[in-house]
Scaffold this motif. Structure first.
Motif, PDB file in Angstrom:
ATOM      1  N   MET A  48       0.819  -1.205   0.000  1.00  8.62           N
ATOM      2  CA  MET A  48       0.000   0.000   0.000  1.00  8.62           C
ATOM      3  C   MET A  48       0.862   1.268   0.000  1.00  8.62           C
ATOM      4  O   MET A  48       0.540   2.242  -0.674  1.00  8.62           O
ATOM      5  N   GLN A  49       1.955   1.244   0.739  1.00  9.33           N
ATOM      6  CA  GLN A  49       2.846   2.405   0.765  1.00  9.33           C
ATOM      7  C   GLN A  49       3.512   2.600  -0.589  1.00  9.33           C
ATOM      8  O   GLN A  49       3.664   3.730  -1.049  1.00  9.33           O
ATOM      9  N   LEU A  50       3.886   1.523  -1.244  1.00 14.44           N
ATOM     10  CA  LEU A  50       4.476   1.639  -2.584  1.00 14.44           C
ATOM     11  C   LEU A  50       3.471   2.223  -3.580  1.00 14.44           C
ATOM     12  O   LEU A  50       3.845   2.989  -4.465  1.00 14.44           O
ATOM     13  N   HIS A  51       2.204   1.886  -3.432  1.00 13.37           N
ATOM     14  CA  HIS A  51       1.170   2.424  -4.331  1.00 13.37           C
ATOM     15  C   HIS A  51       0.989   3.934  -4.176  1.00 13.37           C
ATOM     16  O   HIS A  51       0.485   4.595  -5.088  1.00 13.37           O
ATOM     17  N   ARG A  52       1.387   4.494  -3.058  1.00 10.10           N
ATOM     18  CA  ARG A  52       1.283   5.947  -2.847  1.00 10.10           C
ATOM     19  C   ARG A  52       2.319   6.710  -3.656  1.00 10.10           C
ATOM     20  O   ARG A  52       2.170   7.914  -3.867  1.00 10.10           O
ATOM     21  N   ASP A  53       3.377   6.042  -4.079  1.00  8.37           N
ATOM     22  CA  ASP A  53       4.444   6.672  -4.862  1.00  8.37           C
ATOM     23  C   ASP A  53       3.983   6.798  -6.318  1.00  8.37           C
ATOM     24  O   ASP A  53       3.663   5.793  -6.954  1.00  8.37           O
TER      25      ASP A  53
END
Length: 120
Positions: A48-53
């Protein structure tokens, strides 16, 4: 019983890296991170954190087998970034978020402890 010892789920064996990276040979700016002794908890948070990039085109994870205590995180980025940069940034951002959460919790606990005692 045939079940492995519980500590094997958490303790990384000596000589084994916690995180290893393998570049994808077929897709440019793509690769896989193997994270030892982790499960869906870390896999989903990291995904999920990678998708924010905005530079991350794809991020996903899988558990190869329920008795293998590792996850494989696949990352594909745009030309402006590399998978290792995106991974490192995601880990750093999660670290800051968790520090903020910890501080907010401690502040609230202090506020609760200092309130006037009621007859409950």
């Amino acid at each position: 019983m045939n079940a492995p010892d519980r500590y094997e789920r958490f303790v990384v064996p000596e000589g084994t890296k916690k995180v290893s990276y393998e570049r994808d040979t077929k897709i440019v700016n793509a690769g896989s991170f193997t994270i030892e002794r982790e499960d869906h908890t870390i896999g989903n948070i990291l995904r999920m954190q990678l998708h924010r990039d905005p530079n991350v085109l794809f991020a996903g994870y899988k558990l190869p087998h329920p008795l293998q205590y590792k996850i494989i995180v696949r990352v594909h980025t745009a030309n402006q970034s590399t998978p290792t940069q995106a991974y490192t940034q995601a880990i750093n951002d999660l670290d800051k978020e968790l520090e903020n959460l910890k501080q907010a919790f401690e502040d609230e606990k202090t506020r609760y402890d200092e309130r006037p005692k009621q007859g409950y």
